[in-house]
Design an enzyme around this catalytic site. Sequence first.
Site, PDB file in Angstrom:
ATOM      1  N   HIS A  22       0.881  -1.173   0.000  1.00  0.00           N
ATOM      2  CA  HIS A  22       0.000   0.000   0.000  1.00  0.00           C
ATOM      3  C   HIS A  22       0.914   1.216   0.000  1.00  0.00           C
ATOM      4  CE1 HIS A  22      -4.035   1.614   0.620  1.00  0.00           C
ATOM      5  NE2 HIS A  22      -3.555   2.432   1.536  1.00  0.00           N
ATOM      6  N   LYS A 167     -10.130   6.708  -3.278  1.00  0.00           N
ATOM      7  CA  LYS A 167      -9.147   7.733  -2.930  1.00  0.00           C
ATOM      8  C   LYS A 167      -7.817   7.273  -3.501  1.00  0.00           C
ATOM      9  CE  LYS A 167      -7.163   8.930   1.551  1.00  0.00           C
ATOM     10  NZ  LYS A 167      -7.441   9.467   2.892  1.00  0.00           N
ATOM     11  N   LYS A 169      -3.790   7.640  -3.768  1.00  0.00           N
ATOM     12  CA  LYS A 169      -2.656   8.155  -3.013  1.00  0.00           C
ATOM     13  C   LYS A 169      -1.621   8.662  -4.008  1.00  0.00           C
ATOM     14  CE  LYS A 169      -3.439   7.448   1.320  1.00  0.00           C
ATOM     15  NZ  LYS A 169      -3.316   8.561   2.255  1.00  0.00           N
ATOM     16  N   ASP A 198      -5.358  11.981  -2.319  1.00  0.00           N
ATOM     17  CA  ASP A 198      -4.705  12.364  -1.056  1.00  0.00           C
ATOM     18  C   ASP A 198      -3.225  12.551  -1.357  1.00  0.00           C
ATOM     19  OD1 ASP A 198      -3.814  12.795   1.482  1.00  0.00           O
ATOM     20  OD2 ASP A 198      -4.565  10.907   2.333  1.00  0.00           O
ATOM     21  N   GLU A 224      -7.157  16.032  -0.808  1.00  0.00           N
ATOM     22  CA  GLU A 224      -6.820  15.930   0.618  1.00  0.00           C
ATOM     23  C   GLU A 224      -5.377  16.360   0.849  1.00  0.00           C
ATOM     24  OE1 GLU A 224      -7.946  12.128   2.213  1.00  0.00           O
ATOM     25  OE2 GLU A 224      -6.673  12.326   3.984  1.00  0.00           O
ATOM     26  N   ASP A 249      -6.250  16.945   6.546  1.00  0.00           N
ATOM     27  CA  ASP A 249      -6.011  15.685   7.267  1.00  0.00           C
ATOM     28  C   ASP A 249      -4.854  15.886   8.244  1.00  0.00           C
ATOM     29  OD1 ASP A 249      -5.715  13.144   8.207  1.00  0.00           O
ATOM     30  OD2 ASP A 249      -4.995  12.259   6.358  1.00  0.00           O
ATOM     31  N   LYS A 273     -10.346  11.855  12.548  1.00  0.00           N
ATOM     32  CA  LYS A 273      -9.639  10.621  12.920  1.00  0.00           C
ATOM     33  C   LYS A 273      -9.567  10.549  14.436  1.00  0.00           C
ATOM     34  CE  LYS A 273      -7.004  10.160   8.673  1.00  0.00           C
ATOM     35  NZ  LYS A 273      -5.703  10.002   8.020  1.00  0.00           N
ATOM     36  N   GLU A 327     -13.744   6.351   5.192  1.00  0.00           N
ATOM     37  CA  GLU A 327     -12.780   5.443   4.563  1.00  0.00           C
ATOM     38  C   GLU A 327     -12.404   4.351   5.580  1.00  0.00           C
ATOM     39  OE1 GLU A 327      -9.473   8.063   3.593  1.00  0.00           O
ATOM     40  OE2 GLU A 327      -8.916   8.233   5.696  1.00  0.00           O
TER      41      GLU A 327
HETATM   42  C1  MUC Z   1      -4.309   9.177   5.166  1.00  0.00           C
HETATM   43  O1  MUC Z   1      -3.402   9.948   4.934  1.00  0.00           O
HETATM   44  O2  MUC Z   1      -5.440   9.579   4.989  1.00  0.00           O
HETATM   45  C2  MUC Z   1      -6.129   6.707   4.899  1.00  0.00           C
HETATM   46  C3  MUC Z   1      -6.385   5.870   3.863  1.00  0.00           C
HETATM   47  C4  MUC Z   1      -5.169   5.397   3.396  1.00  0.00           C
HETATM   48  O3  MUC Z   1      -4.965   4.636   2.468  1.00  0.00           O
HETATM   49  O4  MUC Z   1      -4.167   5.966   4.119  1.00  0.00           O
HETATM   50  C5  MUC Z   1      -4.723   6.659   5.176  1.00  0.00           C
HETATM   51  C6  MUC Z   1      -3.996   7.810   5.692  1.00  0.00           C
HETATM   52 MG    MG Z   2      -4.834  11.583   4.376  1.00  0.00          MG
END
Ligand code: MUC
Ligand code: MG
Length: 373
Positions: A22, A167, A169, A198, A224, A249, A273, A327
């Site tokens: 991941h 989402k 990354k 994000d 994000e 975040d 969170k 999420e």
């Molecule tokens: C984050 O930065 O949001 C949330 C989902 C994911 O894949 O990583 C987290 C952390």
């Molecule tokens: Mg995040």
Amino acid sequence: MSQVLIERVSAVIVDLPTIRPHTLAMHTLHQQTLVVIRVQCSDAIEGIGESTTIGGLAYGNESPESIKQNIDSHLAPLLVGQDAANINAAMLRLDKVVKGNTFAKSGLESALLDAQGKRMGLAVSELLGGRVRDSLEVAWTLASGDTGRDIAEAQHMLDLRRHRIFKLKIGANPVEQDLKHVIAIKHALGDRASVRVDVNQSWDESRAIRACQVLGNNGIDLIEQPIARINRAGQVRLNQRSPAPIMADESIESVEDAFSLAADGAASIFALKIAKNGGPRAVLRTAAIAEAAGIALYGGTMLEGAIGTLASAHAFLTLRQLSWGTELFGPLLLTEDIVTEPPVYRDFALHVPRTPGLGLSLDEERLAFFTRH
Ligand code: MUC
Ligand code: MG
């Protein structure tokens, strides 16, 4: 009824494999590490909680090892002998003596709530004032590191009716490469899905200005944490300029951060969170600030296992508005968990029964097997 006391507080580090690597901007997970907390009370009731972060110290300033150490050395001794049923007093006692350490406090607050819920025969959401929904829409994070694989994964999730919010990354690669990756995925999924990104603080403002324009113009629904949490003035400017809404975040490391972000107008959505506020009760204070400021809400995760996920879920079930969903998919990223009944996901949502406490029990054999010694 005589007073119920906290008799013992313990924390173990648990390493669990993930279904695939991941990849986030600052770290690639090949496994996830949870800190599992147990609070034993004089009425023989045990509460369980979880304090989990991402990538050691890559995400924030608490690591699994520091969380365990700080609980063992500083937090547990403050709780032992205290009234187990008075969660306000217990958490206030921790806050008076221990600065920060919201991840550790979150697992402890979750465990106290779990114990009290079991004691009273109430789900944690009911202890928190009552739920206004029974399920939460759950996004999935596409982070395999490969565009084709991410598209196939998203299509599979849509076919299974497991997720329709994705989402992505980004931030680890050059901006142009990331933008191509995102646009290719949005193009492949079209109106079947909401696609969000994000950036995990990876861009500077000069890069973010243009990238946010491109993302917004290509149907990306939410951006994000595009820039560093410390660049508050830049966040305010981006929030005014971006055609897609900006979500905070990493910028929120406490309830007080949430207040100053709202006062400055630095985001139009907050990721909630429990770990970054100090627990399921604490996160509701951030939610209240957002609501008063007209900021929309999203239920975030630190990729917790079942315990942290359910602790978050019980808090999110009580919120008046949660317009951007959640999420809370952490357990689905793990090949194993350490509870007897895994959380229930179907029809794009996590369904939370009204079982007392968090509604989970530990699988002692699995917990022992995956505990780090
Ligand atoms: C984050 O930065 O949001 C949330 C989902 C994911 O894949 O990583 C987290 C952390
Ligand atoms: Mg995040």
